[in-house]
Design an enzyme around this catalytic site. Structure first.
Site, short mmCIF file in Angstrom:
data_model
loop_
_atom_site.label_atom_id
_atom_site.label_comp_id
_atom_site.label_asym_id
_atom_site.label_seq_id
_atom_site.Cartn_x
_atom_site.Cartn_y
_atom_site.Cartn_z
N ASP A 1 9.33 2.80 1.74
CA ASP A 1 8.16 3.49 2.24
C ASP A 1 8.05 3.21 3.74
O ASP A 1 7.65 2.13 4.15
CB ASP A 1 6.92 3.00 1.48
CG ASP A 1 5.62 3.66 1.97
OD1 ASP A 1 5.65 4.32 3.02
OD2 ASP A 1 4.59 3.48 1.28
N LYS B 1 3.04 9.70 8.45
CA LYS B 1 2.17 9.45 9.62
C LYS B 1 2.69 9.96 10.98
O LYS B 1 2.25 10.98 11.47
CB LYS B 1 1.83 7.97 9.69
CG LYS B 1 0.95 7.56 8.50
CD LYS B 1 0.27 6.24 8.72
CE LYS B 1 -0.87 6.04 7.73
NZ LYS B 1 -0.55 5.31 6.52
N PHE C 1 0.86 -1.19 0.00
CA PHE C 1 0.00 0.00 0.00
C PHE C 1 0.89 1.23 0.00
O PHE C 1 1.68 1.42 0.91
CB PHE C 1 -0.94 0.04 1.21
CG PHE C 1 -1.81 1.26 1.20
CD1 PHE C 1 -2.99 1.28 0.46
CD2 PHE C 1 -1.45 2.42 1.89
CE1 PHE C 1 -3.79 2.43 0.42
CE2 PHE C 1 -2.23 3.57 1.84
CZ PHE C 1 -3.41 3.56 1.11
C1 LIG Z 1 -0.83 5.50 5.11
C2 LIG Z 1 0.19 5.08 4.14
C3 LIG Z 1 0.42 5.77 2.96
C4 LIG Z 1 -0.45 6.93 2.53
O1 LIG Z 1 -0.35 8.00 3.41
P1 LIG Z 1 -1.45 9.17 3.36
O2 LIG Z 1 -0.94 10.15 4.36
O3 LIG Z 1 -2.75 8.56 3.75
O4 LIG Z 1 -1.46 9.70 1.99
C5 LIG Z 1 1.45 5.36 2.14
N1 LIG Z 1 2.24 4.32 2.47
C6 LIG Z 1 2.04 3.63 3.61
C7 LIG Z 1 2.95 2.49 3.94
C8 LIG Z 1 1.02 3.96 4.47
O5 LIG Z 1 0.80 3.25 5.58
#
Ligand SMILES: *Cc1c(COP(=O)(O)O)cnc(C)c1O
Length: 407
Positions: free
Chosen positions: A232, A261, A147
């Site tokens: 990521d 986050k 994701f």
């Molecule tokens: C939450 C998340 C995203 C997206 O972040 P947003 O702030 O919602 O755009 C991307 N990569 C990972 C691994 C995530 O957990």
């Protein structure tokens, strides 16, 4: 006046029903207040918050140091756009370089935006590899069940039907291999490959950590083939796993890192660290954002880093998560018909249930524990980094209650 006495019933339910886009299915509670690991709804019921706004509220709710820093900055200077310098962005960049290593920072507002910058970096690297020609080397290899966000780039890197359906065609250039299967990644590498991008621990996909050997193998593969290793760390970074970055467990250094986050502790901020090798690929005008890295957002992030350091939160996570995860494993042994596996590191943990976790999530909420789900029947637990051992213990009690009731 008592800090929590101003709780009032709201008419949020009607207002959401009437006016808010129906892109989420939400439970029938309205949260109005938070303090530490606790939140209160508009009927005065309190919850232990192990959602932490999806790993965002790293210091819990309304940490006094964070609140004071944001209040102070809000009264001084809030926004300058990136057309002018301000002290906080440079300071935050320096602090993050201290964690990640020599390189440069770009600030944005969210995880998806951080990953967009990573994907654009991959394209620039590919163009450099092809002697300045566009459209020759542009592919990014990502993992199944990944994701990476909801923008077109992020969505295209997210091979999940529920994310992509209805929005195709996707951005070209993304191919997918199996997590923790180095051979499946290597098999996809060709002259068109610019980068490999993975989550160090897959979050939304069901809390699936990359093994150390896999990350070491990806690092070696990327170096050997001159492709960028993009990690990521939007969900697993900023101390959540008991290291500042989850990839530190593997002892590697990626070429770039996406963060968001937990970084702002609740204030929207995303960041990309790019190591020295690739940091000069972006030239003036090639990327930008009006809001990214404002004085206020950076003040919030600096407060998060200050509290993490002053309160030794990373070692707190490392020390207290082990016994807690062992108790979760204990529950898995106690209730083998209901729990298939417990996975994760630190305070990024998934309990894989034998069936749809929705009934568990709502039962936990009724018993006062907020936890989100994740892909593959997972109940996800994301306590704030400063959760107390008593609160961790309480979560085990509530889980046992709910599991026993369903046994
Ligand atoms: C939450 C998340 C995203 C997206 O972040 P947003 O702030 O919602 O755009 C991307 N990569 C990972 C691994 C995530 O957990």
């Amino acid at each position: 006046m008592d800090k929590h006495s101003s709780i009032i019933r709201s008419n949020s339910a009607e207002l959401y029903d009437a006016h808010v886009l129906k892109n989420y299915g939400r439970p029938a509670i309205t949260l109005v207040k938070g303090s530490g690991t606790q939140v209160w709804d508009d009927e005065g019921k309190s919850y232990l918050d192990f959602t932490s706004g999806i790993a965002v509220s790293a210091l819990g709710h309304c940490h006094p140091t964070w609140v004071e820093a944001v209040r102070k900055q809000a009264g001084e200077l809030i926004h300058t756009s990136n057309l002018f310098r301000h002290p906080n962005q440079g300071e935050l960049a320096k602090r993050l370089v201290g964690y990640a290593g020599p390189g440069r920072l770009f600030f944005c507002n969210s995880g998806a935006e951080a990953n967009e910058a990573l994907i654009k970096l991959a394209r620039l690297h590919g163009m450099q590899k092809s002697g300045g020609k566009e459209g020759i080397c542009y592919k990014v290899i990502c993992a199944n069940q990944a994701f990476h966000g909801r923008t077109f780039g992020g969505m295209s890197a997210t091979p999940q039907e529920k994310i992509q359906h209805g929005f195709r065609p996707m951005t070209p250039g993304f191919v997918f291999a199996d997590l923790n299967n180095l051979a499946s990644f290597e098999a996809l590498v060709d002259d068109q490959t610019a980068a490999i991008m993975v989550e160090s621990i897959q979050g939304e996909g069901g809390i699936r950590p990359c093994s150390n050997e896999f990350l070491v193998g990806l690092r070696e593969l990327c170096t050997r083939k001159n492709i960028l290793l993009l990690l990521d760390e939007v969900q697993c970074g900023i101390g959540r796993t008991g290291k500042f970055y989850a990839f530190e467990y593997a002892g590697i250094t990626p070429d770039a890192i996406g963060m968001a986050k937990g970084l702002g502790g609740g204030f929207p901020i995303g960041a990309v660290w790019i190591g020295e090798k690739a940091a000069e690929l972006f030239h003036p005008g090639q990327h930008g954002t009006t809001f990214g890295g404002t004085p206020l957002a950076c003040a919030a992030a600096l407060a998060v880093l200050n509290v993490i350091e002053q309160e030794n939160l990373i070692s707190h996570v490392a020390k207290t998560s082990g016994p807690w995860i062992a108790k979760l494993q204990g529950l898995a042994h106690e209730f083998p018909a209901q729990i298939k596996a417990v996975r994760g590191k630190g305070f990024l943990v998934g309990i894989e249930m034998a069936s749809d976790p929705a009934a568990y999530i709502s039962a936990l909420r009724e018993h006062g524990l907020l936890a989100p789900s994740a892909g593959g029947n997972v109940v996800r637990l994301l306590p704030p980094l400063n959760v107390s051992t008593q609160e961790l213990e309480r979560s085990i009690e509530i889980l046992r209650l709910v599991l026993a009731a369903k046994a």
